[in-house]
Design a protein around this motif. Sequence first.
Motif, mmCIF file in Angstrom:
data_model
loop_
_atom_site.group_PDB
_atom_site.id
_atom_site.type_symbol
_atom_site.label_atom_id
_atom_site.label_comp_id
_atom_site.label_asym_id
_atom_site.label_seq_id
_atom_site.Cartn_x
_atom_site.Cartn_y
_atom_site.Cartn_z
ATOM 1 N N LYS A 65 20.785 10.858 -6.849
ATOM 2 C CA LYS A 65 20.376 9.652 -7.591
ATOM 3 C C LYS A 65 20.611 8.408 -6.725
ATOM 4 O O LYS A 65 19.775 7.516 -6.635
ATOM 5 N N GLN A 66 21.757 8.376 -6.056
ATOM 6 C CA GLN A 66 22.085 7.225 -5.200
ATOM 7 C C GLN A 66 21.152 7.175 -3.982
ATOM 8 O O GLN A 66 20.742 6.096 -3.550
ATOM 9 N N MET A 67 20.795 8.361 -3.481
ATOM 10 C CA MET A 67 19.882 8.372 -2.327
ATOM 11 C C MET A 67 18.524 7.779 -2.721
ATOM 12 O O MET A 67 17.902 7.031 -1.967
ATOM 13 N N LEU A 68 18.093 8.111 -3.956
ATOM 14 C CA LEU A 68 16.817 7.556 -4.424
ATOM 15 C C LEU A 68 16.931 6.044 -4.650
ATOM 16 O O LEU A 68 15.967 5.303 -4.429
ATOM 17 N N THR A 69 18.100 5.593 -5.077
ATOM 18 C CA THR A 69 18.305 4.141 -5.257
ATOM 19 C C THR A 69 18.215 3.436 -3.905
ATOM 20 O O THR A 69 17.562 2.399 -3.772
ATOM 21 N N TYR A 70 18.866 4.030 -2.912
ATOM 22 C CA TYR A 70 18.810 3.467 -1.547
ATOM 23 C C TYR A 70 17.367 3.418 -1.051
ATOM 24 O O TYR A 70 16.909 2.418 -0.487
ATOM 25 N N LYS A 71 16.628 4.492 -1.325
ATOM 26 C CA LYS A 71 15.215 4.543 -0.917
ATOM 27 C C LYS A 71 14.437 3.421 -1.603
ATOM 28 O O LYS A 71 13.659 2.707 -0.983
ATOM 29 N N GLN A 72 14.685 3.240 -2.919
ATOM 30 C CA GLN A 72 13.948 2.213 -3.669
ATOM 31 C C GLN A 72 14.303 0.805 -3.172
ATOM 32 O O GLN A 72 13.435 -0.059 -3.063
ATOM 33 N N GLU A 73 15.577 0.608 -2.843
ATOM 34 C CA GLU A 73 15.981 -0.717 -2.323
ATOM 35 C C GLU A 73 15.256 -1.013 -1.004
ATOM 36 O O GLU A 73 14.858 -2.143 -0.738
ATOM 37 N N ALA B 286 13.455 6.254 4.933
ATOM 38 C CA ALA B 286 14.779 6.096 4.313
ATOM 39 C C ALA B 286 15.377 7.482 4.055
ATOM 40 O O ALA B 286 16.545 7.743 4.392
ATOM 41 N N LEU B 287 14.585 8.396 3.492
ATOM 42 C CA LEU B 287 15.114 9.739 3.199
ATOM 43 C C LEU B 287 15.374 10.533 4.484
ATOM 44 O O LEU B 287 16.333 11.305 4.556
ATOM 45 N N LEU B 288 14.541 10.319 5.492
ATOM 46 C CA LEU B 288 14.794 10.995 6.780
ATOM 47 C C LEU B 288 16.111 10.508 7.374
ATOM 48 O O LEU B 288 16.902 11.294 7.889
ATOM 49 N N HIS B 289 16.351 9.200 7.270
ATOM 50 C CA HIS B 289 17.589 8.649 7.823
ATOM 51 C C HIS B 289 18.808 9.201 7.076
ATOM 52 O O HIS B 289 19.751 9.707 7.702
ATOM 53 N N GLY C 185 0.794 -1.230 0.000
ATOM 54 C CA GLY C 185 0.000 0.000 0.000
ATOM 55 C C GLY C 185 0.824 1.276 0.000
ATOM 56 O O GLY C 185 2.029 1.269 -0.290
ATOM 57 N N THR C 186 0.151 2.365 0.366
ATOM 58 C CA THR C 186 0.807 3.677 0.421
ATOM 59 C C THR C 186 1.998 3.616 1.363
ATOM 60 O O THR C 186 3.088 4.109 1.048
ATOM 61 N N CYS C 187 1.814 2.991 2.520
ATOM 62 C CA CYS C 187 2.836 2.992 3.564
ATOM 63 C C CYS C 187 4.186 2.485 3.058
ATOM 64 O O CYS C 187 5.204 3.147 3.194
ATOM 65 N N LEU C 188 4.180 1.313 2.457
ATOM 66 C CA LEU C 188 5.462 0.729 2.041
ATOM 67 C C LEU C 188 5.976 1.315 0.727
ATOM 68 O O LEU C 188 7.175 1.438 0.525
ATOM 69 N N ASN C 189 5.044 1.671 -0.180
ATOM 70 C CA ASN C 189 5.467 2.107 -1.513
ATOM 71 C C ASN C 189 5.753 3.600 -1.625
ATOM 72 O O ASN C 189 6.743 3.992 -2.239
ATOM 73 N N VAL C 190 4.879 4.412 -1.058
ATOM 74 C CA VAL C 190 5.037 5.868 -1.237
ATOM 75 C C VAL C 190 4.741 6.653 0.052
ATOM 76 O O VAL C 190 4.280 7.791 -0.005
ATOM 77 N N GLY C 191 4.976 6.028 1.196
ATOM 78 C CA GLY C 191 4.644 6.724 2.444
ATOM 79 C C GLY C 191 5.668 6.495 3.532
ATOM 80 O O GLY C 191 6.834 6.870 3.403
ATOM 81 N N CYS C 192 5.223 5.821 4.602
ATOM 82 C CA CYS C 192 6.043 5.645 5.808
ATOM 83 C C CYS C 192 7.465 5.157 5.514
ATOM 84 O O CYS C 192 8.429 5.733 6.016
ATOM 85 N N ILE C 193 7.585 4.090 4.729
ATOM 86 C CA ILE C 193 8.896 3.466 4.572
ATOM 87 C C ILE C 193 9.867 4.311 3.723
ATOM 88 O O ILE C 193 10.968 4.640 4.187
ATOM 89 N N PRO C 194 9.477 4.733 2.488
ATOM 90 C CA PRO C 194 10.428 5.575 1.739
ATOM 91 C C PRO C 194 10.766 6.883 2.450
ATOM 92 O O PRO C 194 11.914 7.343 2.397
#
Length: 462
Positions: free
Chosen positions: A82-90, A52-55, A40-49
């Motif tokens: 770009k690498q930060m977004l890759t880390y977020k996607q992983e 990652a960016l906050l960290h 859902g939103t949480c894992l794909n485009v919310g809480c989890i990503p």
Amino acid sequence: MADYDVIIIGGGPGGYVCAIRCAQLGLKTAVVEGRETLGGTCLNVGCIPSKALLHASHMLHEAQHNFAAMGLKGKTQSVDWKQMLTYKQETIDQNTAGVSFLLKKNKVDHIKGWGKITAKGEVTVGSDKHTAKNIVIATGSEPSALKGVEVDEKVVVTSTGALELNKVPKTLAVIGAGVIGLELGSVYARLGSDVTVIEFLDHITPGMDSETAKVLQRTLKKQGLKFILNAAVQSVEASKTKAKLTYEDRKKNEIHTMDADVVLVATGRRPFTDNLGFTDLGGEMTERGQVKTDAHWKTNIDGIYAIGDVIEGPMLAHKAEDEGMGVAEVLAGNHGHVNYGVIPGVIYTTPEVASVGKTEEQLKEEGVDYKIGKFSFKGNGRAKAVHQGDGFVKILADKTTDRILGCHLIGPSAGDLIHEICVAMEFGASAQDVAMTCHAHPTFSEAMREAALACGGGAIHA
Ligand code: NAI
């Protein structure tokens, strides 16, 4: 005979947790999910990503601002976006794959596509019809639209677009000082954007304990975020690379404009029920567009239940998960229960903010005679050692019985510390119960005990 005992529409935290519990209770279960991946939103485009960016942005902030004082030398860190977004996607991929594994392990069928309830006990996905004894709606929420503002997810973005901008903007205007605005505003401020948060009310984070909200605002200001309060955004005009935002100063009745490279619209979310078919069957909704349920998540249509963001209550993943487990018990013929008085809320800024139970404002309004036990992280050795002495813990307890009624804190690991009080409240504990529990030294959690002590005979390190 029906294909399934239960079909759950929506594979977010509410839906997938419900499915796993249903399967564990022996029910033949399927989850219908329209997105490519579960979670859902949480894992794909919310809480989890966002975490990652906050960290990542927090690490950058630490390197730039706090390393030197600890004797750590080196080049100033810079951002490879770009690498930060890759880390977020992983991070996203690991989590969504994990949910997929859990559904398989529990023998839950994953039906891919958007589900529509086409009759009682029937869910149509594409051209396939699936039948079930019971259906659970767990379709979540989506960003609510703001009049006069058209989202293109490039220059004018919701939280979804804000998690994948093509570069770190020089200037970011955030509409709404709620949870999303402050978390994502923090990310970009740390990455170097000039961030201005525009808020309709005269304070940030509506509903939060006001003392905590004031300290949070002061702390975020120190971190470079600017706030324009009492301001109603009226329109945003966007070109391909810039936006002009118009807002009304509600105190002075003046109209102002400001330019920004990116505008984040974070003015709340609304239940997602598009094309669900529920109302076509006579399903009842609330005035606020939520699916209406009784105390056991049953709608007005037999065999149709609903949980999570799509029904009343706070739009929080963990509230949805609890309801998912609760409704699974009901469907299996057991008792399902959620204690809505003990649902924690966390804002993942630095420092974190966490709360559970009643705020002082609520207790005053209800005429409850309460006492306050407060402790500053400045008196906590561990917090000082890691430069996180800002913030406090505030425990609210009944003046006569000492029973804990609420807790509000801002400080290191607040989002984890709050659960000590959640458990205490579940057990109807008094502040003295927490105060008499040995807490390891040196830990941040000693501040919780000290606040509990302050409800009685007094804190030791204050
Ligand atoms: P929110 O409801 O928390 O905050 C929206 C803010 O926008 C309010 O302060 C409101 O006064 C302001 N606003 C509304 N219209 C405005 C206008 N025209 N001009 C200026 N300000 C305006 O909504 P948010 O932050 O979008 O979050 C949505 C939901 O997602 C919430 O229910 C939240 O709890 C949940 N969420 C929770 C997270 C967490 O638990 N850490 C993280 C992200 C979201």
